[in-house]
Design an enzyme around this catalytic site. Sequence first.
Site, PDB file in Angstrom:
ATOM      1  N   HIS A  45       0.874  -1.415  -0.002  1.00  0.00           N
ATOM      2  CA  HIS A  45       0.091  -0.054   0.078  1.00  0.00           C
ATOM      3  C   HIS A  45       0.877   1.273   0.230  1.00  0.00           C
ATOM      4  O   HIS A  45       0.701   2.303  -0.736  1.00  0.00           O
ATOM      5  CB  HIS A  45      -1.024  -0.123   1.389  1.00  0.00           C
ATOM      6  N   GLU A  48       2.244   1.776  -3.548  1.00  0.00           N
ATOM      7  CA  GLU A  48       1.052   2.354  -4.399  1.00  0.00           C
ATOM      8  C   GLU A  48       0.830   3.642  -4.316  1.00  0.00           C
ATOM      9  O   GLU A  48       0.858   4.335  -5.420  1.00  0.00           O
ATOM     10  CB  GLU A  48      -0.365   1.590  -3.908  1.00  0.00           C
ATOM     11  N   HIS A  49       1.291   4.262  -3.218  1.00  0.00           N
ATOM     12  CA  HIS A  49       1.101   5.668  -2.991  1.00  0.00           C
ATOM     13  C   HIS A  49       2.291   6.388  -3.708  1.00  0.00           C
ATOM     14  O   HIS A  49       2.013   7.432  -4.368  1.00  0.00           O
ATOM     15  CB  HIS A  49       0.944   5.965  -1.531  1.00  0.00           C
ATOM     16  N   GLU A 125      -4.359   8.245   6.925  1.00  0.00           N
ATOM     17  CA  GLU A 125      -5.415   7.355   6.228  1.00  0.00           C
ATOM     18  C   GLU A 125      -5.831   6.178   7.474  1.00  0.00           C
ATOM     19  O   GLU A 125      -7.038   5.878   7.406  1.00  0.00           O
ATOM     20  CB  GLU A 125      -4.807   6.547   5.037  1.00  0.00           C
TER      21      GLU A 125
END
Length: 419
Positions: A45, A48-49, A125
């Site tokens: 994740h 991905e950012h 997040e």
Amino acid sequence: MKKTVLPSGLRVITEAIPTTRSAALGIWVGIGSRDETPALHGASHFLEHLLFKGTHKRTALEISSQIEAVGGETNAFTTKEYTCYYARVLDTDLPLAVDVLVDAVADSILDPTDVETERGVILEEIAMHEDEPGDEVHDVFAEAIYGDHPLGRLISGTPESITPMTRDQINRFYRRRYTAPEIVVAAAGNLDHATVVRLVRKALAGTPLDTGQADPAPPRKGNARVRVRKAHDIVLHRDTEQAHIVLGGPGLGRHDQRRFALGVLNNVLGGGMSSRLFQEIREKRGLAYSVYSYAGQYADSGLIGVYAGCAPAKAREVLDLIRIELDRVATDGITPEELLRGRGMAKGSYVLGLEDSGSRMSRLAKSELLHGDLMGVDELLARVDAVTAEEVHAVAADLLAKPLSLAVVGPFDSGELPS
């Protein structure tokens, strides 16, 4: 549908839809959070950012502005078994989308400054997710089923794993895991397959994914059946207005041929307004606004659960009603009318979900990446039509006639809500 395998093992799959004026492009990598070690929990994740933060050819602003300047959209998401980077544009702008998206996935810099910036974004997040108990309860349920197995961990990672993670760790994960054989480039819309292949080849030239001969990675099978925890309860205290409940247990893996019967069962239990759970809990008694069942499937495991959000004072009654319905279907199966309705819902939702280029693109990629082939629509509908009431009953008896795990997020102390 057309497919080309490049010498590197990277696959390009397209579906031409001449009646549209749009095109959807996705770069799907067969790597997700279950591929992480405990020290790298959340790396997929995190990566991905970072892949949208700049390459050797483009800054982060240029990556987003070039797509937005033509009215397109681009985004990404990470799951437990794969990661997807996608764009949707006008058909005439597909060459731009290919160049930008391939560049971002294949040749990101992972600048140390960007790593620190995105670390803060990801921590926010995670905190935001904790403020959404209706979502958090599903993660608690996964933990109840899988424990500390990667399938039971948060995709985003935790503050304890994200905070110390270094740029070098993420970069090594990137270069070791994001290899051409693990990647499927899928596109659907008003396009020409040969042109898309040519665009992908051009965009890959000179990048770390422009590699030598290799075969595509086979679909993930799993080394062995995933060990699950014994049924138990997890109650997570939150000062919320509602109690959020998930009751369920282990389900079926996506290669299990009983998955079509499970789909029908899920529709009958809690797949719509006519489902048993919706009728009993919401329509007849008004105990909850949201109540539904769902089935999650992985390569070698799966889960089935029932969710309900209700007033804390009603949680005990709602939970009892859920258990009654699960026991009924496990003992008695479903009626002929429910069988027809469950089949119809499965077929309708599948076909109606293929009405846009983005859905078609996703279908192509998932079929190739997760199954290794593309089941035609007619074949899939025939498989659903072939499901019998006896098969649904057998699946229900196998999955639901056993002790189930309970996840609760709400204003309760541990152990306060009975199982």
